[in-house]
Design a protein around this motif. Sequence first.
Motif, PDB file in Angstrom:
ATOM      1  N   LEU A   1      60.477  51.128  53.515  1.00 46.49           N
ATOM      2  CA  LEU A   1      60.532  49.365  52.366  1.00 46.49           C
ATOM      3  C   LEU A   1      59.417  48.538  51.855  1.00 46.49           C
ATOM      4  CD1 LEU A   1      61.000  47.854  56.611  1.00 46.49           C
ATOM      5  CD2 LEU A   1      62.413  47.312  54.446  1.00 46.49           C
ATOM      6  N   ASN A   2      58.095  48.678  52.158  1.00 51.88           N
ATOM      7  CA  ASN A   2      57.108  49.176  50.902  1.00 51.88           C
ATOM      8  C   ASN A   2      57.788  49.572  49.511  1.00 51.88           C
ATOM      9  OD1 ASN A   2      54.615  48.282  52.139  1.00 51.88           O
ATOM     10  ND2 ASN A   2      54.903  49.049  53.657  1.00 51.88           N
TER      11      ASN A   2
ATOM     12  N   ASN B   1      59.080  47.334  48.456  1.00 57.37           N
ATOM     13  CA  ASN B   1      58.636  46.254  47.749  1.00 57.37           C
ATOM     14  C   ASN B   1      58.259  46.299  46.489  1.00 57.37           C
ATOM     15  OD1 ASN B   1      59.741  45.227  50.223  1.00 57.37           O
ATOM     16  ND2 ASN B   1      57.315  44.982  51.264  1.00 57.37           N
ATOM     17  N   LEU B   2      58.011  47.102  46.064  1.00 63.28           N
ATOM     18  CA  LEU B   2      56.772  47.009  44.851  1.00 63.28           C
ATOM     19  C   LEU B   2      57.545  47.371  43.820  1.00 63.28           C
ATOM     20  CD1 LEU B   2      53.956  48.956  43.573  1.00 63.28           C
ATOM     21  CD2 LEU B   2      55.590  50.978  44.409  1.00 63.28           C
TER      22      LEU B   2
ATOM     23  N   VAL C   1      57.547  43.699  43.352  1.00 64.05           N
ATOM     24  CA  VAL C   1      57.337  42.853  42.534  1.00 64.05           C
ATOM     25  C   VAL C   1      56.787  43.446  41.438  1.00 64.05           C
ATOM     26  CG1 VAL C   1      54.428  42.731  43.370  1.00 64.05           C
ATOM     27  CG2 VAL C   1      56.202  42.936  45.036  1.00 64.05           C
TER      28      VAL C   1
ATOM     29  N   VAL D   1      60.770  38.897  48.653  1.00 57.72           N
ATOM     30  CA  VAL D   1      58.957  40.679  49.295  1.00 57.72           C
ATOM     31  C   VAL D   1      58.736  39.666  50.684  1.00 57.72           C
ATOM     32  CG1 VAL D   1      56.436  41.534  49.007  1.00 57.72           C
ATOM     33  CG2 VAL D   1      58.311  41.654  47.254  1.00 57.72           C
TER      34      VAL D   1
ATOM     35  N   VAL E   1      61.370  40.678  53.275  1.00 64.54           N
ATOM     36  CA  VAL E   1      61.178  41.324  53.795  1.00 64.54           C
ATOM     37  C   VAL E   1      60.330  41.490  54.426  1.00 64.54           C
ATOM     38  CG1 VAL E   1      61.379  43.654  53.267  1.00 64.54           C
ATOM     39  CG2 VAL E   1      62.787  41.892  52.265  1.00 64.54           C
TER      40      VAL E   1
END
Lengths: 102, 170
Positions: A41-42, A45-46, A49, A64, A67
Amino acid sequence: MSGIPLNYFVFLSAILFTIGVVGVLTRRNAIIVFMCIELMLNSVNLSLVAFSAFHGNTRGQILVFFVMAVAAAEAAVGLAIIIALFRNKQTVNIDEINIMKW
Amino acid sequence: MNVEIIFFFLVAALAIVSAVFMITRRNPVKSVLFLIVNFFCLAVVYLILHAQFIAIIQILVYAGAIMVLFLFVIMLLNLGDESRLAEKTTYRYWIAAIAAGAALVEIALGVGVSLGGTHGSFHPAAAEIGTVEFIGRSLYSEYLFPFEVTSLILLAAMVGVIVLAKKKFH
Protein backbone atom coordinates in the motif's frame (compact mmCIF):
# COMPACT_ATOMS: atom_id res chain seq x y z
CA MET A 1 13.77 23.06 -8.99
CA SER A 2 14.79 19.48 -8.38
CA GLY A 3 16.79 17.44 -10.85
CA ILE A 4 15.43 14.05 -9.78
CA PRO A 5 13.53 12.44 -12.67
CA LEU A 6 10.07 10.97 -12.17
CA ASN A 7 11.37 7.53 -13.23
CA TYR A 8 13.42 7.17 -10.04
CA PHE A 9 10.41 7.55 -7.78
CA VAL A 10 8.33 5.13 -9.83
CA PHE A 11 11.13 2.55 -9.88
CA LEU A 12 11.58 2.85 -6.11
CA SER A 13 7.84 2.30 -5.77
CA ALA A 14 7.99 -0.75 -8.08
CA ILE A 15 10.90 -2.29 -6.15
CA LEU A 16 9.16 -1.84 -2.80
CA PHE A 17 5.95 -3.31 -4.23
CA THR A 18 7.89 -6.35 -5.53
CA ILE A 19 9.51 -6.89 -2.13
CA GLY A 20 6.01 -6.83 -0.63
CA VAL A 21 4.82 -9.43 -3.16
CA VAL A 22 7.77 -11.71 -2.34
CA GLY A 23 6.99 -11.38 1.37
CA VAL A 24 3.32 -12.27 0.90
CA LEU A 25 4.25 -15.32 -1.19
CA THR A 26 7.05 -16.69 1.00
CA ARG A 27 6.22 -15.93 4.64
CA ARG A 28 3.85 -18.14 6.60
CA ASN A 29 3.28 -15.87 9.59
CA ALA A 30 -0.09 -14.14 9.12
CA ILE A 31 1.08 -10.95 10.84
CA ILE A 32 4.13 -10.62 8.57
CA VAL A 33 1.99 -11.27 5.50
CA PHE A 34 -0.18 -8.43 6.75
CA MET A 35 2.83 -6.14 7.16
CA CYS A 36 3.86 -6.90 3.58
CA ILE A 37 0.42 -5.77 2.44
CA GLU A 38 1.01 -2.48 4.28
CA LEU A 39 4.34 -2.18 2.47
CA MET A 40 2.60 -2.64 -0.89
CA LEU A 41 0.00 0.00 0.00
CA ASN A 42 2.82 2.38 0.89
CA SER A 43 4.66 1.83 -2.38
CA VAL A 44 1.50 2.68 -4.30
CA ASN A 45 1.12 5.83 -2.17
CA LEU A 46 4.66 6.78 -3.15
CA SER A 47 3.93 6.64 -6.86
CA LEU A 48 0.68 8.60 -6.35
CA VAL A 49 2.54 11.38 -4.51
CA ALA A 50 5.30 11.38 -7.15
CA PHE A 51 2.85 11.81 -10.02
CA SER A 52 1.00 14.45 -8.02
CA ALA A 53 4.17 16.48 -7.51
CA PHE A 54 5.27 16.17 -11.12
CA HIS A 55 1.91 17.13 -12.57
CA GLY A 56 1.16 19.89 -10.10
CA ASN A 57 -2.19 18.28 -9.25
CA THR A 58 -3.32 17.86 -5.65
CA ARG A 59 -5.70 14.94 -6.30
CA GLY A 60 -2.98 12.35 -5.92
CA GLN A 61 -2.26 13.52 -2.40
CA ILE A 62 -5.96 13.60 -1.51
CA LEU A 63 -6.22 9.99 -2.70
CA VAL A 64 -3.20 9.07 -0.56
CA PHE A 65 -4.99 10.57 2.44
CA PHE A 66 -8.03 8.34 1.83
CA VAL A 67 -5.83 5.29 1.22
CA MET A 68 -4.20 5.88 4.60
CA ALA A 69 -7.58 6.15 6.34
CA VAL A 70 -8.75 2.87 4.77
CA ALA A 71 -5.39 1.23 5.58
CA ALA A 72 -5.77 2.18 9.24
CA ALA A 73 -9.26 0.65 9.36
CA GLU A 74 -8.03 -2.43 7.49
CA ALA A 75 -5.07 -2.91 9.84
CA ALA A 76 -7.32 -2.76 12.91
CA VAL A 77 -9.87 -5.22 11.51
CA GLY A 78 -7.19 -7.58 10.19
CA LEU A 79 -5.36 -7.71 13.50
CA ALA A 80 -8.65 -8.37 15.31
CA ILE A 81 -9.28 -11.28 12.92
CA ILE A 82 -5.77 -12.61 13.63
CA ILE A 83 -6.41 -12.40 17.39
CA ALA A 84 -9.71 -14.26 16.98
CA LEU A 85 -7.98 -16.94 14.85
CA PHE A 86 -5.19 -17.32 17.37
CA ARG A 87 -7.72 -17.71 20.15
CA ASN A 88 -9.44 -20.54 18.28
CA LYS A 89 -6.50 -22.37 16.66
CA GLN A 90 -3.45 -21.32 18.77
CA THR A 91 -1.48 -20.56 15.63
CA VAL A 92 -0.85 -17.79 13.11
CA ASN A 93 0.64 -20.11 10.50
CA ILE A 94 -1.49 -19.56 7.41
CA ASP A 95 -0.81 -23.12 6.23
CA GLU A 96 -2.71 -24.47 9.23
CA ILE A 97 -5.62 -22.07 8.87
CA ASN A 98 -7.39 -23.75 5.97
CA ILE A 99 -10.97 -23.99 7.23
CA MET A 100 -12.20 -21.85 4.34
CA LYS A 101 -10.27 -23.88 1.77
CA TRP A 102 -12.35 -26.08 -0.46
CA MET B 1 24.82 14.18 -10.19
CA ASN B 2 23.94 16.85 -7.67
CA VAL B 3 23.50 16.60 -3.92
CA GLU B 4 19.76 16.09 -4.13
CA ILE B 5 20.05 12.95 -6.25
CA ILE B 6 22.74 11.49 -3.99
CA PHE B 7 20.49 12.11 -0.98
CA PHE B 8 17.58 10.48 -2.79
CA PHE B 9 19.69 7.42 -3.58
CA LEU B 10 20.79 7.11 0.05
CA VAL B 11 17.21 7.24 1.34
CA ALA B 12 15.97 4.88 -1.37
CA ALA B 13 18.74 2.37 -0.62
CA LEU B 14 17.90 2.49 3.10
CA ALA B 15 14.21 1.96 2.28
CA ILE B 16 14.94 -1.07 0.07
CA VAL B 17 17.40 -2.63 2.52
CA SER B 18 15.00 -2.23 5.43
CA ALA B 19 12.17 -3.74 3.37
CA VAL B 20 14.34 -6.75 2.49
CA PHE B 21 15.30 -7.18 6.14
CA MET B 22 11.62 -6.91 7.05
CA ILE B 23 10.67 -9.94 4.96
CA THR B 24 13.70 -12.03 5.89
CA ARG B 25 13.86 -11.73 9.70
CA ARG B 26 12.53 -14.71 11.64
CA ASN B 27 11.57 -12.65 14.67
CA PRO B 28 8.33 -10.68 13.99
CA VAL B 29 9.34 -7.88 16.39
CA LYS B 30 12.47 -7.21 14.32
CA SER B 31 10.33 -7.21 11.18
CA VAL B 32 8.09 -4.54 12.68
CA LEU B 33 11.09 -2.37 13.62
CA PHE B 34 12.54 -2.63 10.10
CA LEU B 35 9.15 -1.73 8.64
CA ILE B 36 9.11 1.40 10.84
CA VAL B 37 12.55 2.34 9.43
CA ASN B 38 11.10 1.85 5.95
CA PHE B 39 8.14 4.12 6.72
CA PHE B 40 10.45 6.86 7.99
CA CYS B 41 12.47 6.61 4.76
CA LEU B 42 9.27 6.95 2.75
CA ALA B 43 8.35 10.03 4.80
CA VAL B 44 11.71 11.56 3.83
CA VAL B 45 11.00 10.74 0.17
CA TYR B 46 7.64 12.52 0.51
CA LEU B 47 9.50 15.55 1.86
CA ILE B 48 11.81 15.45 -1.17
CA LEU B 49 8.61 15.53 -3.25
CA HIS B 50 7.43 18.63 -1.32
CA ALA B 51 4.45 16.73 0.15
CA GLN B 52 4.71 17.98 3.72
CA PHE B 53 1.22 17.00 4.79
CA ILE B 54 1.56 13.42 3.54
CA ALA B 55 4.98 13.09 5.18
CA ILE B 56 3.63 14.12 8.59
CA ILE B 57 0.59 11.86 8.22
CA GLN B 58 2.88 9.00 7.20
CA ILE B 59 4.85 9.30 10.44
CA LEU B 60 1.81 9.90 12.64
CA VAL B 61 -0.54 7.26 11.23
CA TYR B 62 1.77 4.56 9.87
CA ALA B 63 4.92 4.70 11.96
CA GLY B 64 3.00 5.87 15.01
CA ALA B 65 -0.43 4.29 15.20
CA ILE B 66 -0.48 1.27 12.88
CA MET B 67 2.94 -0.11 13.78
CA VAL B 68 2.25 0.25 17.50
CA LEU B 69 -0.87 -1.82 16.88
CA PHE B 70 1.19 -4.49 15.13
CA LEU B 71 3.79 -4.52 17.88
CA PHE B 72 1.05 -4.73 20.50
CA VAL B 73 -0.60 -7.74 18.82
CA ILE B 74 2.74 -9.54 18.32
CA MET B 75 3.64 -9.11 21.96
CA LEU B 76 0.12 -10.02 23.07
CA LEU B 77 0.24 -13.29 21.12
CA ASN B 78 3.80 -13.93 22.35
CA LEU B 79 5.17 -14.97 18.95
CA GLY B 80 8.76 -14.87 20.10
CA ASP B 81 10.43 -17.15 17.60
CA GLU B 82 9.08 -18.50 14.40
CA SER B 83 11.04 -21.73 14.32
CA ARG B 84 7.94 -23.87 14.37
CA LEU B 85 6.66 -21.97 11.35
CA ALA B 86 9.76 -23.12 9.48
CA GLU B 87 9.35 -23.62 5.79
CA LYS B 88 8.97 -27.17 4.59
CA THR B 89 8.87 -26.47 0.89
CA THR B 90 11.34 -24.78 -1.41
CA TYR B 91 9.19 -24.65 -4.55
CA ARG B 92 7.35 -21.77 -2.91
CA TYR B 93 10.50 -19.65 -3.16
CA TRP B 94 10.84 -20.39 -6.84
CA ILE B 95 7.22 -19.50 -7.56
CA ALA B 96 7.60 -16.30 -5.55
CA ALA B 97 10.82 -15.38 -7.34
CA ILE B 98 9.27 -15.96 -10.76
CA ALA B 99 6.09 -14.03 -9.94
CA ALA B 100 7.97 -11.13 -8.39
CA GLY B 101 10.49 -10.99 -11.23
CA ALA B 102 7.67 -10.97 -13.78
CA ALA B 103 5.89 -8.16 -11.92
CA LEU B 104 9.07 -6.09 -11.67
CA VAL B 105 9.95 -6.55 -15.35
CA GLU B 106 6.40 -5.68 -16.34
CA ILE B 107 6.36 -2.48 -14.26
CA ALA B 108 9.85 -1.53 -15.47
CA LEU B 109 8.85 -2.03 -19.11
CA GLY B 110 5.65 -0.06 -18.58
CA VAL B 111 7.49 2.80 -16.90
CA GLY B 112 10.26 2.72 -19.50
CA VAL B 113 7.81 2.86 -22.39
CA SER B 114 5.38 5.40 -20.99
CA LEU B 115 7.83 7.76 -19.27
CA GLY B 116 10.75 6.78 -21.51
CA GLY B 117 13.77 8.85 -20.56
CA THR B 118 11.84 12.00 -19.69
CA HIS B 119 14.01 14.02 -17.37
CA GLY B 120 11.41 16.54 -16.38
CA SER B 121 11.55 18.27 -13.04
CA PHE B 122 8.86 19.02 -10.48
CA HIS B 123 5.89 21.06 -11.51
CA PRO B 124 6.38 24.71 -10.44
CA ALA B 125 3.33 24.42 -8.18
CA ALA B 126 4.63 21.27 -6.43
CA ALA B 127 5.82 23.10 -3.33
CA GLU B 128 2.48 24.86 -2.97
CA ILE B 129 0.06 21.94 -3.37
CA GLY B 130 1.72 19.79 -0.70
CA THR B 131 1.07 22.20 2.15
CA VAL B 132 -1.45 21.49 4.89
CA GLU B 133 -3.35 24.63 3.94
CA PHE B 134 -3.84 23.63 0.31
CA ILE B 135 -4.83 20.03 1.05
CA GLY B 136 -7.11 21.08 3.92
CA ARG B 137 -8.89 23.60 1.71
CA SER B 138 -9.38 20.95 -0.93
CA LEU B 139 -10.53 18.30 1.57
CA TYR B 140 -13.12 20.54 3.19
CA SER B 141 -14.57 21.94 -0.02
CA GLU B 142 -14.28 19.69 -3.06
CA TYR B 143 -13.87 16.38 -1.21
CA LEU B 144 -16.14 17.05 1.76
CA PHE B 145 -18.47 14.10 1.11
CA PRO B 146 -15.69 11.45 0.75
CA PHE B 147 -14.07 12.94 3.83
CA GLU B 148 -17.25 12.40 5.86
CA VAL B 149 -17.67 8.88 4.47
CA THR B 150 -14.16 8.12 5.76
CA SER B 151 -15.38 8.77 9.29
CA LEU B 152 -18.14 6.21 8.74
CA ILE B 153 -15.54 3.66 7.59
CA LEU B 154 -13.51 4.25 10.72
CA LEU B 155 -16.61 3.91 12.90
CA ALA B 156 -17.57 0.64 11.20
CA ALA B 157 -14.01 -0.63 11.65
CA MET B 158 -14.08 0.28 15.34
CA VAL B 159 -17.36 -1.56 15.97
CA GLY B 160 -16.16 -4.55 13.95
CA VAL B 161 -12.90 -4.77 15.87
CA ILE B 162 -14.68 -4.72 19.23
CA VAL B 163 -17.05 -7.47 18.11
CA LEU B 164 -14.24 -9.60 16.63
CA ALA B 165 -11.88 -9.29 19.58
CA LYS B 166 -14.47 -10.12 22.23
CA LYS B 167 -14.03 -13.33 24.18
CA LYS B 168 -17.03 -15.11 22.70
CA PHE B 169 -19.59 -14.46 20.03
CA HIS B 170 -23.08 -14.14 21.49
